[in-house]
Design an enzyme around this catalytic site. Sequence first.
Site, PDB file in Angstrom:
ATOM      1  N   HIS A 116      33.533  12.418  89.804  1.00 20.57           N
ATOM      2  CA  HIS A 116      33.824  11.608  90.980  1.00 20.57           C
ATOM      3  C   HIS A 116      34.763  12.251  91.966  1.00 20.57           C
ATOM      4  O   HIS A 116      35.134  11.649  92.949  1.00 20.57           O
ATOM      5  CB  HIS A 116      34.418  10.273  90.547  1.00 20.57           C
ATOM      6  CG  HIS A 116      33.472   9.473  89.730  1.00 20.57           C
ATOM      7  ND1 HIS A 116      32.550   8.649  90.297  1.00 20.57           N
ATOM      8  CD2 HIS A 116      33.260   9.437  88.401  1.00 20.57           C
ATOM      9  CE1 HIS A 116      31.821   8.109  89.345  1.00 20.57           C
ATOM     10  NE2 HIS A 116      32.224   8.575  88.184  1.00 20.57           N
ATOM     11  N   ARG A 117      35.178  13.468  91.672  1.00 20.91           N
ATOM     12  CA  ARG A 117      36.136  14.055  92.580  1.00 20.91           C
ATOM     13  C   ARG A 117      35.510  14.228  93.965  1.00 20.91           C
ATOM     14  O   ARG A 117      36.185  14.084  94.967  1.00 20.91           O
ATOM     15  CB  ARG A 117      36.667  15.376  92.035  1.00 20.91           C
ATOM     16  CG  ARG A 117      37.999  15.731  92.642  1.00 20.91           C
ATOM     17  CD  ARG A 117      38.663  16.893  91.941  1.00 20.91           C
ATOM     18  NE  ARG A 117      39.386  16.481  90.760  1.00 20.91           N
ATOM     19  CZ  ARG A 117      39.180  16.977  89.559  1.00 20.91           C
ATOM     20  NH1 ARG A 117      38.273  17.903  89.376  1.00 20.91           N
ATOM     21  NH2 ARG A 117      39.883  16.561  88.544  1.00 20.91           N
TER      22      ARG A 117
END
Lengths: 347, 698
Positions: free
Chosen positions: A287-288
């Site tokens: 999810h970065r």
Amino acid sequence: MSKPNVYPFAAMVGQEDMKEALILNVINPGLSGVLVRGEKGTGKSTAARALAEILPLIPVVSGCPFNLDPTESGGDLCGQCTIAGCGFKSPGPNGPVLERRPVRVVELPVGATEDRVVGSIDLERALKEGEKHFEPGILAAAHRAILYVDEVNLLEDHVVDVLLDSAAMGVNTVEREGVSFSHPARFTLVGTMNPEEGELRPQLLDRFGLCVLVAGIRESGARVEVMERRLAHETDPEGFARQWEQASREIAQRIIQAKELLPRVMASREMMLAIARQCLEVGTDGHRGDIISLKTAKTLAAWQGRDQVDPAQVSRALELVLPHRVRRKPFEEVSHEQARFRAANAT
Amino acid sequence: MIVQRANQATPALVSSPPRAARSGVFPFAAILGQEEMKLALLLNAIDPGVGGVLVRGEKGTAKSTTVRALAALLPEVRTVHGCQLACDPDDPAQLCAQCRSRLARDRVLAVQSRQAPVVELPLNATEDMVLGGLDFDRAVKTGQRGFMPGLLARAHRGFLYVDEVNLLDDHLVDVILDAAASGRNRLEREGVSFSHPARFVLVGTMNPEEGELRPQLLDRFGLCVEVSGLADPEMRLRLMELREAFDQDPDSFQAQRREEAQGLALRLALARQRLGQVRLAPHHRGFISALCLENNVAGHRADLVIERAARALAAYEGRPEVASEDISRVAAMALRHRRRDPVPPPPPPEEPEPPRESEPSEEPEPPREPEQPPDPEQDQDGQNARDEQDPEEGFELPLPEPPEPESEAGDQGQALEQVFAAGPTFKVRGFSQAKDRKLRRGSGRRSATRTAQKLGRYVKSSLYGDPSDLALDATLRAAAPHQRRRRGSNRLAVAVQTQDLRLKVREKRVGNFLLFVVDASGSMGAQARMAATKGAILSLLLDAYQKRDKVAMVCFRGREASLALPPTSSIELAAKLLQELPVGGRTPLSAGLAQAHEQLRIHLRKAPESRPIVLLLSDGRANAGLHGETPPHQEALTLAAKLGDDQRVRFVVVDTEASGVVRLDLARRLAAAMGADYFRIDDLKAQDLVDIARKDNL
């Protein structure tokens, strides 16, 4: 503030992507850095070094080797100072002494040893006083600063490991040479690399918030401009710097304004959904990508003086954030992705 | 005398985990998704006997965030007041020497409650900091040898957390394994002999992209969970919102979730109390062992882990008895990293082959019954020695005729080149050069070596070594006990004499020089063998990337062998070149070997201490010699034997001959002549742990 030999940031010709990415990182350190990929002699290092003069001021505890922020939450930081023996042992009645100074650019040389990076035992005090104390390393100096690594892909593997270790959580934990210590180390990682020399490890790649590609300028007029300015800078660095002082100051001023605006920038649901969809579609790991894209879009809006994120900013943000995060086939080059993104966004 | 507050004896640097960092920790309750990981961690918090968690997953999936957030939830543990080693007052048998003498003197021990520690083991840790060692300050001041606890002591009764556990140095891994297995840390070094209990929950996170964990360490982790990004855009959006809110104001973000966090902590504490009363029906035990059998796990740890985890889960859910759903929920986590391939399936009649560009009619191989299916026993354990001679050894095979392409156009020139796309890639089994005592320069992560540069990781100290690379800590510890005697000799606080000097021993992994010798002759074009071979090379290159090797490639086809890729660290370049590599023509195996020899000679001259690895990918059907006199395959065998004489080089032969048909096994003979390890392409795959390997296929 700028050293006479540094080429002024404002005087750089072209390379707008790189400049923009660097400025965004100055405005919002939460973007966690930029990776500049490109061939030799495209002003990668010059830009990174020139950053110093447009950096804003931050409050720090005077004399603190860890660049701590006195206003930071969890006011127990001073306890750490005491441990480090930075001289700030008994805070005065009004709390720690403050100082405002510009964000630093700390350089991590490729040949740096691990003990210099994370810090180690203070030799002098160990011998003179017979006490073990921690001697801060480069990561301590890099807290709240820009950590600049030239040729980041040539960095020793175990140095990369420790870098990843502290970049992950913003804390540098040291357990070595009889010293056990930890201090905050949140830095903006700016790296340059020439892909011909080998790729970066995926894990490290992911730590860079943004990624830009630079190439030599194709247009002859601009090339001439580059040569002329370079020559002017070399013959009379001070005069050249003076000439560009105003322009640089304007950028710095705009950065400060953007910084102030940033907390008020809002992103609508649609914009965020667009980011999430795009990340899913290209298949980023984890999810970065989403988180950094959102931050980048907001920062872009702030830089452009808006308090609402618009679709153009989102697609620009995705262009900067996603190329190096796309799950690639083994050994496919990052540049392919960048080109693809451009094409997709253009339509 | 007993020091009342042990911590005062070792001031300054024994700092507790960073409180400052704690305040910036994302709350556990606010982590979206990743339910399995959260559950695994909670089960360990309820019952440390579950044996730890390994979190595997791609980057940016809140692995580290979750583990760090857990610290805030852990129930308190009762410890002896002021005990450095956090002795358990309720377990008199395990008390440390100090506590024991205190108990004997006072009859009663003061008890304090404190939060169970989550101790982080940073990658930069040196061995003495992990194990503990001589208490320097005390030695200087009193001349006594005391023990200074290390990380293992601090982690006692709590969690030991290793981020990026697959990057941890082997020697540290060994030390930790040893302590985790025995529950005690035994120390014999620097004149200190000490032993203390060290029972901790080992939690590791890793990104498989950076390389796998040793199977032995893998098994030590009770549970293993895989994490990946969320697939639902709505969830991702929610996640972005949460993260933004946290970054803007961590304090109020945490404050908003305080109640939730307290609720969770309370639930954990309750579950812990209930744990003892949870029952497990006998038929459930049967279910567990059936599950383990079905998955061919090695050993019995899986059974035990499942049982404990299921109990913990029942306690967490507030049930007095384990239900079968509890077992199935935890079984996946306990079996994932232990499952082995059952009996290898019989080889499919024909490999599912990627793009079939070559005419299948080229080599009319009459479908005979596969007379020698791979021996299951042998395949199950890939390490089995393969040098046993196979039954076919007896009869001398006629040399295969120059195969296919010629038959088609009669021209052995460039006209008949085909380019095959690479077949699927896979995870390669590990091979490396053995570690020796030589010092080398370089970097990488294939083979461990002592290093001469000041760059490796400082692993320990010794009396011998590079005099400019002083191990200050060890030197000071060596000097410490003598300080009272030496005092006054100079104005420094610590008098160090020459005999105290200790030097750093550094260790690092170096990449090897991998020389690929690739058969690109026409025979490789048949049956899309080249596609499979390219897939194999690509896999090996991937592996080479992870190990930071230097690669070079020699190709042979037609009449000659050429250096297709000069030694480089750019694996991308090699991969690109490989994609474009054409096949066609005869098989000048001898020329290939000669070229390999030449490259090795050059490399070894430049780096005499290096240990190159040669990977020969061929079916061994040599049909073009260097000189006319000897038959090509004889010549190749002779050359191979000569090449194999060099003890500095490790040889690996990868047989590309298609399986299932009558095998000529020429490559195997070549390998025997060379003293090389022999693999078929399928053997290259690291298949011991099925699930993990499969996931890594991109």
